[in-house]
Design an enzyme around this catalytic site. Structure first.
Site, PDB file in Angstrom:
ATOM      1  N   ILE A  12      45.698  46.280  57.447  1.00 11.84           N
ATOM      2  CA  ILE A  12      45.916  45.865  56.063  1.00 11.84           C
ATOM      3  C   ILE A  12      47.127  44.949  55.974  1.00 11.84           C
ATOM      4  O   ILE A  12      47.999  44.949  56.837  1.00 11.84           O
ATOM      5  CB  ILE A  12      46.066  47.086  55.127  1.00 11.84           C
ATOM      6  CG1 ILE A  12      47.258  47.956  55.542  1.00 11.84           C
ATOM      7  CG2 ILE A  12      44.790  47.906  55.113  1.00 11.84           C
ATOM      8  CD1 ILE A  12      47.545  49.078  54.583  1.00 11.84           C
ATOM      9  N   ALA A  23      49.612  45.028  53.892  1.00  4.23           N
ATOM     10  CA  ALA A  23      50.875  45.663  53.519  1.00  4.23           C
ATOM     11  C   ALA A  23      51.706  46.035  54.736  1.00  4.23           C
ATOM     12  O   ALA A  23      52.930  46.088  54.680  1.00  4.23           O
ATOM     13  CB  ALA A  23      50.607  46.911  52.682  1.00  4.23           C
ATOM     14  N   CYS A  24      51.041  46.325  55.856  1.00  6.55           N
ATOM     15  CA  CYS A  24      51.766  46.653  57.081  1.00  6.55           C
ATOM     16  C   CYS A  24      50.858  46.358  58.261  1.00  6.55           C
ATOM     17  O   CYS A  24      49.664  46.161  58.109  1.00  6.55           O
ATOM     18  CB  CYS A  24      52.198  48.115  57.105  1.00  6.55           C
ATOM     19  SG  CYS A  24      50.829  49.272  57.079  1.00  6.55           S
ATOM     20  N   GLY A  25      51.434  46.318  59.433  1.00  3.96           N
ATOM     21  CA  GLY A  25      50.664  45.995  60.618  1.00  3.96           C
ATOM     22  C   GLY A  25      49.939  47.182  61.202  1.00  3.96           C
ATOM     23  O   GLY A  25      49.470  47.128  62.329  1.00  3.96           O
TER      24      GLY A  25
END
Length: 245
Positions: A104, A106-108
């Site tokens: 996603i 929003a973060c890895g």
């Protein structure tokens, strides 16, 4: 980016009005390696080829661009990567511990460093004023950020401050992968450059930079303990809060 209609509320004037404004886009990029689904990355729909190449490099799936025989987009957001026949893909995927995952914006994803990092070897020295100028410049060249406020920026710069490549993305890790891909496709010597970005210096970001061989990573934002640990282990210079003076 997309232009949409919104309701803008002015609290001090106690009024609301419909206006046109820009928002950042987020689309899935499906990456297949030798017909095997490797990952789906949610990202800004720009520089997708470079994102795919940079991601495979920074995650250790490929060691150099020359290991790629062909990259084809059969659909707008479906990327098929064919590796040279001498590459043991099964072993590479096993070592990376990543297969058929969703990443996603929003973060890895969960921070799971895979593989042993070599110490950074570089004689690069950069003046503090150059680092400050390059990070500050991100805000001026980041057109999508200025219009939407919804993306991160990353750049690769030479020791004298000259910009090599620049990219924006809704995910900070994607922005880093994009510039890595751009640089690799242009045969950039990463040991003679530094990475500048707008996002937090987390373990996954610093691990990517260390694996590629950047001797210096500098950001407008803060460093996390996971990022600091990776930097120490790799002999990488990590600089957070590059802002003001």
């Amino acid at each position: 980016m997309l232009e949409i209609e919104i309701v803008k509320v002015d609290v001090s004037a106690r009024k609301a009005q419909k206006v046109r404004d820009y928002v950042a886009e987020e689309k899935p990029l499906h990456i297949f390696i030798n017909k095997i689904h490797y990952a789906t990355i949610f990202c800004s729909p720009t520089n997708m080829k470079e994102l795919a190449v940079g991601h495979l490099l920074s995650e250790g799936i490929i060691k150099k661009v020359e290991e790629i025989e062909e990259i084809v987009f059969k659909e707008e957001n479906v990327c098929h990567v064919k590796l040279n026949s001498n590459i043991d893909l099964e072993n590479r995927l096993k070592l990376s511990k990543h297969l058929s995952r969703i990443i996603i914006s929003a973060c890895g994803g969960p921070y799971q460093p895979s593989g042993r990092l070599l110490k950074i070897k570089s004689n690069l020295k950069v003046r503090a004023a150059v680092i400050l100028d390059c990070v500050n410049r991100l805000n001026f060249i980041a057109e999508t950020f200025r219009k939407t406020g919804g993306v991160h920026a990353a750049a690769i710069c030479k020791g004298d401050g000259n910009l090599v490549v620049f990219a924006e993305d809704v995910g900070r890790h994607n922005a880093v992968d994009k510039v890595i891909g751009m640089g690799a496709l242009n045969k950039t010597d990463f040991s003679e450059c530094f990475l500048a970005l707008s996002g937090r210096l987390t373990g996954d970001i610093v691990f990517k930079a260390a694996r590629i061989g950047f001797p210096i990573v500098a950001s407008l934002a803060a460093a996390l303990d996971s990022g600091i640990e990776i930097a120490k282990n790799a002999d990488l210079t990590l600089i957070g809060f590059v802002r003001g003076k």
